[in-house]
Design a protein around this motif. Structure first.
Motif: not given
Length: 163
Positions: A8-29, A73-79
């Motif tokens: 991630t790139f974090n900015w405030n009024e005077n500085t910017s910094k590179i950091a690490e963060d976590f995000v959720c994964i979502e998929e299409n089904y 099966r893969d991204t297919k949900i069959t009821i």
């Protein structure tokens, strides 16, 4: 629940910094009942059988007794559902049930659940990007807690688990 580390790139009024963060994964089904397409779903890639079952029940496509099996099966949900007169693949209207008993919970049970809810940890603590839904027994004991990037998906997954 899947997450990934990102830069991630974090900015405030005077500085910017590179950091690490976590995000959720979502998929299409794609959701099907007996190979008939019902809907596209975007969800976290966990508890997919429960998602499919919960969705078709909560949206009124099927009754719980209609469901025979679920295939992923893969991204297919069959009821796989019993073909019955009550099954409406064009979406039936939900009707009120007259056979539900009144449920009375003691106040101490409600407070127990509230206390539990205030202490839930999980992916939300790491990412701030999930919703959760829980199922409790009548004594306030957790049966299941599911997180998903979508609030409605978390609820559908809990419904599917309960079925």
């Amino acid at each position: 629940m899947a997450i990934k580390k990102v830069i991630t790139f974090n900015w405030n009024e005077n500085t910017s910094k590179i950091a690490e963060d976590f995000v959720c994964i979502e998929e299409n089904y794609e959701l099907y009942i007996n190979n008939k397409f019902i809907s596209n779903l975007t969800a976290s890639p966990n508890n997919l059988k429960e998602l499919g079952v919960g969705y078709v029940i909560s949206e009124g496509y099927l009754e719980p007794d209609d469901i025979e099996d679920v295939h992923i099966r893969d991204t297919k949900i069959t009821i796989i559902a019993e073909k019955s007169n009550k099954m409406n693949l064009n979406k039936m209207n939900l009707k009120e049930k007259n056979d539900i008993n009144n449920i009375n919970l003691p106040l101490k049970t409600i407070f127990k659940i509230m206390e539990y809810m205030s202490n839930i940890t999980g992916i939300w603590k790491i990412t701030g990007g999930t919703h959760w839904a829980c199922l409790f027994d009548l004594n306030g004991n957790e049966i299941i807690n599911i997180e998903d990037i979508g609030r409605h998906n978390a609820v559908d997954k809990v419904i599917g688990y309960a079925i």
